[in-house]
Scaffold this motif. Sequence first.
Motif, PDB file in Angstrom:
ATOM      1  N   ALA A 123      28.770   9.816 -17.550  1.00 32.26           N
ATOM      2  CA  ALA A 123      29.032   8.386 -17.742  1.00 32.26           C
ATOM      3  C   ALA A 123      28.994   7.639 -16.413  1.00 32.26           C
ATOM      4  N   VAL A 124      29.526   8.253 -15.368  1.00 28.05           N
ATOM      5  CA  VAL A 124      29.459   7.636 -14.029  1.00 28.05           C
ATOM      6  C   VAL A 124      27.999   7.495 -13.614  1.00 28.05           C
ATOM      7  N   GLU A 125      27.235   8.554 -13.785  1.00 27.43           N
ATOM      8  CA  GLU A 125      25.813   8.559 -13.411  1.00 27.43           C
ATOM      9  C   GLU A 125      25.033   7.478 -14.175  1.00 27.43           C
ATOM     10  N   VAL A 126      25.254   7.396 -15.474  1.00 20.90           N
ATOM     11  CA  VAL A 126      24.562   6.413 -16.313  1.00 20.90           C
ATOM     12  C   VAL A 126      24.974   4.990 -15.918  1.00 20.90           C
ATOM     13  N   THR A 127      26.239   4.799 -15.603  1.00 16.43           N
ATOM     14  CA  THR A 127      26.732   3.473 -15.207  1.00 16.43           C
ATOM     15  C   THR A 127      26.095   3.027 -13.898  1.00 16.43           C
ATOM     16  N   VAL A 128      26.057   3.903 -12.914  1.00 15.65           N
ATOM     17  CA  VAL A 128      25.445   3.569 -11.622  1.00 15.65           C
ATOM     18  C   VAL A 128      23.967   3.237 -11.803  1.00 15.65           C
ATOM     19  N   ALA A 129      23.268   4.000 -12.630  1.00 16.28           N
ATOM     20  CA  ALA A 129      21.843   3.743 -12.882  1.00 16.28           C
ATOM     21  C   ALA A 129      21.642   2.402 -13.591  1.00 16.28           C
ATOM     22  N   ALA A 130      22.481   2.096 -14.566  1.00 18.30           N
ATOM     23  CA  ALA A 130      22.367   0.815 -15.289  1.00 18.30           C
ATOM     24  C   ALA A 130      22.666  -0.351 -14.360  1.00 18.30           C
ATOM     25  N   LEU A 131      23.623  -0.174 -13.458  1.00 21.76           N
ATOM     26  CA  LEU A 131      23.907  -1.230 -12.473  1.00 21.76           C
ATOM     27  C   LEU A 131      22.689  -1.471 -11.583  1.00 21.76           C
ATOM     28  N   ALA A 132      22.078  -0.402 -11.115  1.00 23.99           N
ATOM     29  CA  ALA A 132      20.899  -0.531 -10.241  1.00 23.99           C
ATOM     30  C   ALA A 132      19.773  -1.256 -10.964  1.00 23.99           C
ATOM     31  N   GLU A 133      19.554  -0.927 -12.227  1.00 24.11           N
ATOM     32  CA  GLU A 133      18.506  -1.594 -13.000  1.00 24.11           C
ATOM     33  C   GLU A 133      18.785  -3.092 -13.161  1.00 24.11           C
TER      34      GLU A 133
END
Length: 131
Positions: free
Chosen positions: A16-26
């Motif tokens: 969930a942390v990984e997915v959140t960081v990736a979504a923020l970057a996008e």
Amino acid sequence: MTYYIETTVRQPFDKAVEVTVAALAEAGFGVLSDIDVAATLKKKLGIERTPYRILGACNPNFAHQALEREQNLGVLLPCNLIVRQDADGSVKVSTIDPTVQLSKTGNQDLAPIAVKVRDLLAGVIDKVGKA
């Protein structure tokens, strides 16, 4: 009026942390800080708790625009998101609602920026919830 936007996710905490960081970057946000609250409480107080991370996210374009309108706004930046695991094992991702946060300044020039940032962060939360 609630001050945050939240979703429950289907992934394990670290994912969930990984997915959140990736979504923020996008969405154009960088993570300026990553505070592991559980590890800090364990180290400083010897307290065991479920995983809890605070991600300090910033969209440089919107931060610049907002700081041009309100010099002391840095006390409210960056936008915090949390990823936390509850006692039942469920994982939640939440973010501040910038329209609520920036309304405290009384500076109406910030309102359009706050709406744009809220919409971006709500999109991040939505994407994370669907991942």
